[in-house]
Write an enzyme that holds these catalytic residues in place. Sequence first.
Site, mmCIF file in Angstrom:
data_model
loop_
_atom_site.group_PDB
_atom_site.id
_atom_site.type_symbol
_atom_site.label_atom_id
_atom_site.label_comp_id
_atom_site.label_asym_id
_atom_site.label_seq_id
_atom_site.Cartn_x
_atom_site.Cartn_y
_atom_site.Cartn_z
ATOM 1 N N ARG A 122 0.845 -1.212 0.000
ATOM 2 C CA ARG A 122 0.000 0.000 0.000
ATOM 3 C C ARG A 122 0.868 1.245 0.000
ATOM 4 N NH1 ARG A 122 -4.023 -0.077 4.718
ATOM 5 N NH2 ARG A 122 -4.665 1.893 3.777
ATOM 6 N N VAL B 143 -4.649 7.827 5.266
ATOM 7 C CA VAL B 143 -3.279 7.682 5.781
ATOM 8 C C VAL B 143 -2.251 7.972 4.673
ATOM 9 C CG1 VAL B 143 -3.906 6.094 7.629
ATOM 10 C CG2 VAL B 143 -3.375 5.157 5.361
ATOM 11 N N HIS C 226 -6.270 9.035 11.406
ATOM 12 C CA HIS C 226 -5.915 7.614 11.410
ATOM 13 C C HIS C 226 -4.437 7.370 11.144
ATOM 14 C CE1 HIS C 226 -10.415 6.612 10.462
ATOM 15 N NE2 HIS C 226 -10.219 7.025 11.689
ATOM 16 N N CYS D 296 15.922 -6.257 21.964
ATOM 17 C CA CYS D 296 14.771 -6.739 22.750
ATOM 18 C C CYS D 296 13.711 -7.432 21.904
ATOM 19 C CB CYS D 296 14.132 -5.563 23.502
ATOM 20 S SG CYS D 296 13.242 -4.433 22.418
ATOM 21 N N GLY E 140 -16.023 11.933 0.248
ATOM 22 C CA GLY E 140 -15.473 10.607 0.000
ATOM 23 C C GLY E 140 -15.363 9.715 1.209
ATOM 24 N N SER F 271 -17.662 6.826 3.677
ATOM 25 C CA SER F 271 -18.902 6.054 3.829
ATOM 26 C C SER F 271 -19.584 6.390 5.149
ATOM 27 C CB SER F 271 -18.573 4.554 3.800
ATOM 28 O OG SER F 271 -17.678 4.256 4.875
HETATM 29 N N1 APR Z 1 -14.993 10.707 -4.994
HETATM 30 C C1 APR Z 1 -15.671 10.839 -3.823
HETATM 31 N N2 APR Z 1 -16.117 9.780 -3.098
HETATM 32 C C2 APR Z 1 -15.861 8.564 -3.599
HETATM 33 C C3 APR Z 1 -15.159 8.342 -4.805
HETATM 34 C C4 APR Z 1 -14.727 9.480 -5.515
HETATM 35 N N3 APR Z 1 -14.059 9.368 -6.683
HETATM 36 N N4 APR Z 1 -15.081 6.988 -5.017
HETATM 37 C C5 APR Z 1 -15.686 6.404 -3.960
HETATM 38 N N5 APR Z 1 -16.162 7.338 -3.120
HETATM 39 C C6 APR Z 1 -16.854 7.150 -1.846
HETATM 40 C C7 APR Z 1 -17.628 5.861 -1.732
HETATM 41 O O1 APR Z 1 -18.948 6.029 -2.223
HETATM 42 C C8 APR Z 1 -17.625 5.657 -0.210
HETATM 43 O O2 APR Z 1 -18.737 6.317 0.383
HETATM 44 O O3 APR Z 1 -15.852 7.077 -0.862
HETATM 45 C C9 APR Z 1 -16.349 6.345 0.240
HETATM 46 C C10 APR Z 1 -15.279 5.375 0.681
HETATM 47 O O4 APR Z 1 -15.742 4.738 1.836
HETATM 48 P P1 APR Z 1 -14.755 3.749 2.602
HETATM 49 O O5 APR Z 1 -14.108 2.840 1.619
HETATM 50 O O6 APR Z 1 -15.541 3.186 3.747
HETATM 51 O O7 APR Z 1 -13.610 4.710 3.163
HETATM 52 P P2 APR Z 1 -13.680 5.626 4.457
HETATM 53 O O8 APR Z 1 -15.049 6.187 4.649
HETATM 54 O O9 APR Z 1 -12.563 6.581 4.359
HETATM 55 O O10 APR Z 1 -13.359 4.565 5.629
HETATM 56 C C11 APR Z 1 -13.170 5.092 6.915
HETATM 57 O O11 APR Z 1 -12.438 2.914 7.648
HETATM 58 O O12 APR Z 1 -11.215 1.020 7.193
HETATM 59 C C12 APR Z 1 -11.232 2.196 7.921
HETATM 60 O O13 APR Z 1 -9.361 3.393 8.658
HETATM 61 C C13 APR Z 1 -10.084 3.079 7.515
HETATM 62 O O14 APR Z 1 -10.022 5.481 7.328
HETATM 63 C C14 APR Z 1 -10.753 4.325 6.957
HETATM 64 C C15 APR Z 1 -12.115 4.293 7.618
#
Ligand code: APR
Length: 244
Positions: free
Chosen positions: A68, A102, A118, A152, A189, A191
């Site tokens: 990553r 991150v 995070h 250690c 961006g 969820s």
């Molecule tokens: N532009 C804007 N939003 C987007 C795009 C884009 N091009 N592509 C996808 N998305 C949206 C998706 O619809 C979704 O709602 O981004 C969101 C990504 O959601 P997650 O994958 O759940 O990511 P996030 O919300 O950052 O997760 C939060 O969960 O796993 C942990 O620590 C990790 O920081 C992360 C946290």
Amino acid sequence: MIDTAREWLTEARHVCVLTGAGMSAESGIPTFRDALTGLWSRFDPAQLASEDGFRANPALVWDWYAQRRDGVRRAQPNAGHLALAAFAKRHPGRLTVVTQNVDDLHQRAGVADTIRLHGDILEDRWLTPCPKRPACDPGSADPGTPPSCTACGNLLRPGVVWFGEMLPPQALDAAEQAAVQCELMLVVGTSGAVWPAAGLAGAARRAGAFVVIVNPHPSEIDGEAHAVLRGSAATVLPELLRGL
Ligand code: APR
């Protein structure tokens, strides 16, 4: 709807932006929960993003983060990162960026004082705090395995917040302050699936801020929004911030 959001932005003395993995999706960094491409649809978070998972299989987790990290280093800030940074430059002190991500794309775009809830995937830290002074020295490690202290046996681990871990208190406090003191919160961006970050939009709304969500899909916190702009970060943000 975007014109209304632009009006709110114009009137807001302080703007707080909360970003999630979708902010970096158009830079080629996979999100976590997007159905087809999301990391958690291909890997088990408990196995890869937790201390227990790391202790159970340090080499697997270390190697996954190394991959990553390479992806983050190859990625470039997208038009959304650049639009936020340009707005911050035009309006010193008016924009606070809080991120769950991150990666370092906000910083590389020019938002140096990003609040990182995070952690930082490009940083390492010791698995157990090192009581010795000077601290442990990481010995050489076989490729794909975490460096360890030759004295250690302490292991290095990625400097990110894993499931079940506390967020860095200063970052969380700064983010909460920014959320309740802003007149507009822009949520891009995410969820809204992971707390306490997901709670920041509701905190801003209850403190009287307008909440605008930018996301191509529905999120768990859409109910907190006064306006939802259905689109991607790299498309919507330049249009939303143009000329402001
Ligand atoms: N532009 C804007 N939003 C987007 C795009 C884009 N091009 N592509 C996808 N998305 C949206 C998706 O619809 C979704 O709602 O981004 C969101 C990504 O959601 P997650 O994958 O759940 O990511 P996030 O919300 O950052 O997760 C939060 O969960 O796993 C942990 O620590 C990790 O920081 C992360 C946290």
